[in-house]
Design an enzyme around this catalytic site. Sequence first.
Site, PDB file in Angstrom:
ATOM      1  N   GLY A 192      -1.310 -11.216   8.609  1.00 33.22           N
ATOM      2  CA  GLY A 192      -1.232 -12.679   8.717  1.00 33.22           C
ATOM      3  C   GLY A 192      -2.312 -13.270   9.604  1.00 33.22           C
ATOM      4  O   GLY A 192      -2.180 -14.394  10.083  1.00 33.22           O
ATOM      5  N   GLY A 193      -3.380 -12.529   9.804  1.00 27.87           N
ATOM      6  CA  GLY A 193      -4.483 -12.994  10.655  1.00 27.87           C
ATOM      7  C   GLY A 193      -5.201 -14.213  10.110  1.00 27.87           C
ATOM      8  O   GLY A 193      -5.951 -14.869  10.828  1.00 27.87           O
ATOM      9  N   GLU A 194      -4.950 -14.548   8.859  1.00 24.88           N
ATOM     10  CA  GLU A 194      -5.565 -15.750   8.279  1.00 24.88           C
ATOM     11  C   GLU A 194      -4.655 -16.960   8.439  1.00 24.88           C
ATOM     12  O   GLU A 194      -4.981 -18.053   7.987  1.00 24.88           O
ATOM     13  CB  GLU A 194      -5.853 -15.525   6.780  1.00 24.88           C
ATOM     14  CG  GLU A 194      -7.168 -14.824   6.523  1.00 24.88           C
ATOM     15  CD  GLU A 194      -7.234 -13.443   7.101  1.00 24.88           C
ATOM     16  OE1 GLU A 194      -6.323 -12.651   6.832  1.00 24.88           O
ATOM     17  OE2 GLU A 194      -8.175 -13.152   7.848  1.00 24.88           O
ATOM     18  N   ASN A 234     -13.562  -1.084   4.878  1.00 23.01           N
ATOM     19  CA  ASN A 234     -12.382  -1.931   4.996  1.00 23.01           C
ATOM     20  C   ASN A 234     -11.150  -1.042   4.966  1.00 23.01           C
ATOM     21  O   ASN A 234     -11.214   0.105   5.414  1.00 23.01           O
ATOM     22  CB  ASN A 234     -12.412  -3.014   3.906  1.00 23.01           C
ATOM     23  CG  ASN A 234     -11.617  -4.245   4.299  1.00 23.01           C
ATOM     24  OD1 ASN A 234     -10.426  -4.190   4.518  1.00 23.01           O
ATOM     25  ND2 ASN A 234     -12.282  -5.390   4.393  1.00 23.01           N
ATOM     26  N   ARG A 257     -15.000  -1.776  10.696  1.00 23.52           N
ATOM     27  CA  ARG A 257     -15.538  -2.854   9.865  1.00 23.52           C
ATOM     28  C   ARG A 257     -16.790  -3.481  10.480  1.00 23.52           C
ATOM     29  O   ARG A 257     -17.629  -4.023   9.769  1.00 23.52           O
ATOM     30  CB  ARG A 257     -14.454  -3.929   9.729  1.00 23.52           C
ATOM     31  CG  ARG A 257     -14.065  -4.181   8.297  1.00 23.52           C
ATOM     32  CD  ARG A 257     -12.783  -4.960   8.257  1.00 23.52           C
ATOM     33  NE  ARG A 257     -13.013  -6.353   7.910  1.00 23.52           N
ATOM     34  CZ  ARG A 257     -12.076  -7.148   7.400  1.00 23.52           C
ATOM     35  NH1 ARG A 257     -10.863  -6.688   7.184  1.00 23.52           N
ATOM     36  NH2 ARG A 257     -12.328  -8.400   7.112  1.00 23.52           N
ATOM     37  N   ARG A 290       0.799  -1.236   0.000  1.00 25.96           N
ATOM     38  CA  ARG A 290       0.000   0.000   0.000  1.00 25.96           C
ATOM     39  C   ARG A 290       0.826   1.278   0.000  1.00 25.96           C
ATOM     40  O   ARG A 290       0.263   2.358   0.026  1.00 25.96           O
ATOM     41  CB  ARG A 290      -0.990  -0.021   1.167  1.00 25.96           C
ATOM     42  CG  ARG A 290      -1.872  -1.244   1.089  1.00 25.96           C
ATOM     43  CD  ARG A 290      -3.135  -1.180   1.899  1.00 25.96           C
ATOM     44  NE  ARG A 290      -3.844  -2.431   1.685  1.00 25.96           N
ATOM     45  CZ  ARG A 290      -3.641  -3.561   2.371  1.00 25.96           C
ATOM     46  NH1 ARG A 290      -2.770  -3.591   3.368  1.00 25.96           N
ATOM     47  NH2 ARG A 290      -4.296  -4.651   2.085  1.00 25.96           N
ATOM     48  N   ASP A 308     -14.477 -11.754  11.613  1.00 27.62           N
ATOM     49  CA  ASP A 308     -13.389 -11.107  10.865  1.00 27.62           C
ATOM     50  C   ASP A 308     -13.524  -9.583  10.840  1.00 27.62           C
ATOM     51  O   ASP A 308     -13.183  -8.945   9.847  1.00 27.62           O
ATOM     52  CB  ASP A 308     -13.345 -11.661   9.434  1.00 27.62           C
ATOM     53  CG  ASP A 308     -11.977 -11.513   8.799  1.00 27.62           C
ATOM     54  OD1 ASP A 308     -11.072 -10.956   9.447  1.00 27.62           O
ATOM     55  OD2 ASP A 308     -11.814 -11.921   7.641  1.00 27.62           O
ATOM     56  N   TRP A 310     -13.620  -0.872  -3.132  1.00 26.70           N
ATOM     57  CA  TRP A 310     -12.278  -1.027  -2.550  1.00 26.70           C
ATOM     58  C   TRP A 310     -11.466   0.236  -2.792  1.00 26.70           C
ATOM     59  O   TRP A 310     -10.240   0.215  -2.768  1.00 26.70           O
ATOM     60  CB  TRP A 310     -11.582  -2.268  -3.127  1.00 26.70           C
ATOM     61  CG  TRP A 310     -12.273  -3.501  -2.685  1.00 26.70           C
ATOM     62  CD1 TRP A 310     -13.301  -4.134  -3.332  1.00 26.70           C
ATOM     63  CD2 TRP A 310     -12.071  -4.221  -1.465  1.00 26.70           C
ATOM     64  NE1 TRP A 310     -13.731  -5.211  -2.583  1.00 26.70           N
ATOM     65  CE2 TRP A 310     -12.991  -5.291  -1.445  1.00 26.70           C
ATOM     66  CE3 TRP A 310     -11.186  -4.070  -0.382  1.00 26.70           C
ATOM     67  CZ2 TRP A 310     -13.058  -6.201  -0.384  1.00 26.70           C
ATOM     68  CZ3 TRP A 310     -11.250  -4.981   0.668  1.00 26.70           C
ATOM     69  CH2 TRP A 310     -12.182  -6.029   0.650  1.00 26.70           C
ATOM     70  N   ASN A 349      -8.324  -9.296  13.310  1.00 27.43           N
ATOM     71  CA  ASN A 349      -9.078 -10.384  13.918  1.00 27.43           C
ATOM     72  C   ASN A 349      -8.216 -11.356  14.721  1.00 27.43           C
ATOM     73  O   ASN A 349      -7.056 -11.588  14.401  1.00 27.43           O
ATOM     74  CB  ASN A 349      -9.826 -11.177  12.839  1.00 27.43           C
ATOM     75  CG  ASN A 349      -8.885 -11.872  11.858  1.00 27.43           C
ATOM     76  OD1 ASN A 349      -8.483 -11.288  10.881  1.00 27.43           O
ATOM     77  ND2 ASN A 349      -8.511 -13.119  12.144  1.00 27.43           N
ATOM     78  N   TRP A 374      -2.184  -4.581  10.193  1.00 28.17           N
ATOM     79  CA  TRP A 374      -1.735  -4.546   8.800  1.00 28.17           C
ATOM     80  C   TRP A 374      -1.996  -3.253   8.037  1.00 28.17           C
ATOM     81  O   TRP A 374      -1.740  -3.195   6.847  1.00 28.17           O
ATOM     82  CB  TRP A 374      -2.314  -5.743   8.058  1.00 28.17           C
ATOM     83  CG  TRP A 374      -3.796  -5.925   8.167  1.00 28.17           C
ATOM     84  CD1 TRP A 374      -4.462  -6.563   9.175  1.00 28.17           C
ATOM     85  CD2 TRP A 374      -4.791  -5.486   7.237  1.00 28.17           C
ATOM     86  NE1 TRP A 374      -5.819  -6.542   8.935  1.00 28.17           N
ATOM     87  CE2 TRP A 374      -6.053  -5.888   7.753  1.00 28.17           C
ATOM     88  CE3 TRP A 374      -4.767  -4.787   6.023  1.00 28.17           C
ATOM     89  CZ2 TRP A 374      -7.255  -5.627   7.097  1.00 28.17           C
ATOM     90  CZ3 TRP A 374      -5.970  -4.528   5.378  1.00 28.17           C
ATOM     91  CH2 TRP A 374      -7.190  -4.941   5.912  1.00 28.17           C
ATOM     92  N   ASP A 417     -11.891  -6.965  11.622  1.00 30.92           N
ATOM     93  CA  ASP A 417     -10.646  -6.235  11.888  1.00 30.92           C
ATOM     94  C   ASP A 417     -10.950  -4.776  12.224  1.00 30.92           C
ATOM     95  O   ASP A 417     -11.871  -4.182  11.658  1.00 30.92           O
ATOM     96  CB  ASP A 417      -9.771  -6.199  10.627  1.00 30.92           C
ATOM     97  CG  ASP A 417      -9.162  -7.548  10.286  1.00 30.92           C
ATOM     98  OD1 ASP A 417      -9.328  -8.490  11.060  1.00 30.92           O
ATOM     99  OD2 ASP A 417      -8.513  -7.633   9.239  1.00 30.92           O
TER     100      ASP A 417
END
Lengths: 272, 530
Positions: B187-189, B384, B325, B127, B298, B459, B255, B237, B300
């Site tokens: 890396g929350g997933e 988001n 969110r 970003r 989720d 987005w 999350n 993030w 966040d």
Amino acid sequence: MRVFLVFCCVNVATGCLLGQAEKKNPVTGDATAIREGSSLFRANCSPCHGLDARGGGRGPDLTVGRWIHGGSDAAIFQTISQGVPGTEMPANPFEDSEIWALIAYLRSLAGAPQAPAGGDVTTGERLFFGKEKCATCHMVKGRGGHLGPDLSRVGAARSIAYLIESIREPSKELSLGYIDPNNHYGIPLDYDTVTVVTAEGKRLVGVAKDEDAFSIQLLAEDDELHLLLKKDLTEVRHERRSLMPAYSTEMLSAGELRDLIAYLSSLRGEGL
Amino acid sequence: MTLRKTTAAFLACAIPLLAQVTVERILNAPKEPQNWLTYSGSYRSWRYSTLDQINASNATSLTAQWIFQSGSLGQFETTPLVIDGVLYGTGQDNRAFALDARTGRAIWRYQRSLPDKIQACCGMVNRGFAALGDRLFMATLDAHVIALDRKTGNVVWDVTAADYRAGYVFTGAPLVVKDKIIVGVAGGEYGVRGFVDAYSTETGKRVWRFNTVPGPGEPGHDTWQGDSWKTGGAPAWLTGSYDPELNLIYWGTGNPSPSDYGEERKGDNLYSNSMLALDADTGKLKWYFQFTPHDLHDYDSTQVPVLVDEDWQGKPRKLLIQANRNGFLYLLDRTNGKFLQAKAFGEVTWAKEIDAHGRPVVAPGSAPTLEGTRTCPGALGATNWFSPSYDPQTKLLYVASSIECDTFSAAPQKYHEGHDFIGSVYGPAKGEKTAGAMRALDPLTGEKKWEFPYFSPPWCGALSTAGGIVFGGDSEGNFIVFDARTGKDLWHMQLGAAIYSSPITYSVGGRQYVAIPAGAGLFAFALGDK
């Protein structure tokens, strides 16, 4: 963070085996493996194949025991790990044990009853292009209309139960349409009935081939494309139902349904 | 920055100054609107510019000036920096570039050689840069932090922050605060243990780390069941904000992992889905506020915090605003984290309300189940990571919003290092059409002043300017100018691909530009020649 997970379609188009023929699943029928496979499937495969593996918008039903790319353990292993070139099924970076768990899970689902059986393909084809007017909107190998999804491969992609539901209750699950490859999180358009009214009061009913905040590209019941700016419209209504009529038993008897299903099931995309 | 320097920068047309970016300049970034010196335009993160050459009366004559092609597919999420006539951006797959901001011609390009098997949940994205002195700072997908030379793109230093093989990645733009750069991990997933780091801009040496999941013996550790903290997520993030008077960095966290399944991480799961106020020098936690304890959807809370000083209930107050969110627009006192207000800005079904202390009253039956539960907002949230914008003229907050409810399913999932760890899956509720909107919200009352409907969830964030306009965009590829007061769409252009970024504006040689990426292109617009 939003996740759009790697999807794993298992029987989409033609594939080949690369020396995997001897592989056997060491965990077939193992309850722990089936449970792990179920969890892996939900997280990775269900976005395309559906939560219960009965087919989603993009991936076929995996519960019907019909494996286009080979139904041996080795063939399914290959399909999952390497993907199927030329289709939406990608390669998946699973460990071997995870793939075996997935296969154990899929095997545990297989064998769903395939009723009704015994229809006649030729009679079904006659119904499709004749009395039932399916070809007004649906195309098979270049023959037919444009409004509904092309059905040239539908027998390979969908279970009989799904085909019956689509005929008797077409609005229950709308088929997916255009997917924008530049919109990574985008949800495909679906075969939703859209009604628009122009400033002059003209009403058009059809499906949107594409749409944004400013315009709509409508394929209408007249089988023509109407390229419209929303500023010229007084109404754009998404009806969240299929344009297809629900074929009741009065319109299509149980016997005719069997014949039509026999025909649709025979459509595997051969020669395309 | 002195007035003389500002004037000089304004006058620089053919020959960029290539002056050093000082701490002082970043502190006073709003005073040099010809530049875009930090991710959100200023430390208070308004994403607002005092440039007004492009305004509500002439926006219809916006014309494309140049298009730069990054050379890669995937989401192009950069917020470029503009420093004295040079535009610095990052691209997909950790590409980066410096452009002549007037012509779009490249001065240099950088491409990081990335290892295989990077686990980036949501694309090989980045970003943007942070800048200080003659250096640019980027946090990479393989969890390194690097410094590049501004004139050449040469690597000055490169340090490892974490192990990418365990799911740690960086996607956000760093924030320069004094002599440090601040970065938060994603890396929350993948069941990472989240952190916010500070590195020396000079040497790349790590100065402090704040673990967003407390370890044994630390306050908050008891909000995690058993060993669940080890894979607890709470990534950080996106880019935060900074209040130099309080010397506090405000940084949001994401999350808890796995996001959909909470049976094996019972408790509030601190500091997931929280706003952290960290001492800029030491990284010590001054206060925290957790928006969504024990999250199952989720939600966040990484969205950019907006710092505004306004009267609240009759008294001047240092406020922190966040459009979260989870569907609520929050007002906090940023001196101490005290909860002031939360108002829904979209459809919310997971909580009945937010109580007087800021804690949600969770709606019965909203937890994900094996079969799936329909809940609003969906997992991508009511908004988001794309930026909101605060306009001091209208005193409105512009928030690109999603209108989507998802079916969330839950199932136990075994943790494998480096593999996704979500606890099943979610997706748009069957049969429902999703949509989006640009919304203008009064942050003090939560009242919606206007809304422009988008066809699908957006987005692209917002940029407001003194020209009385707001820039936004949609996932159908339209870049749009709105009247800041009424929401009327004044101009739009189809860019050919969904927009995954937030606009910026700058000027070169007295001409105002606005830049936005879409697809593989970075587009710059200005008023057409008269």
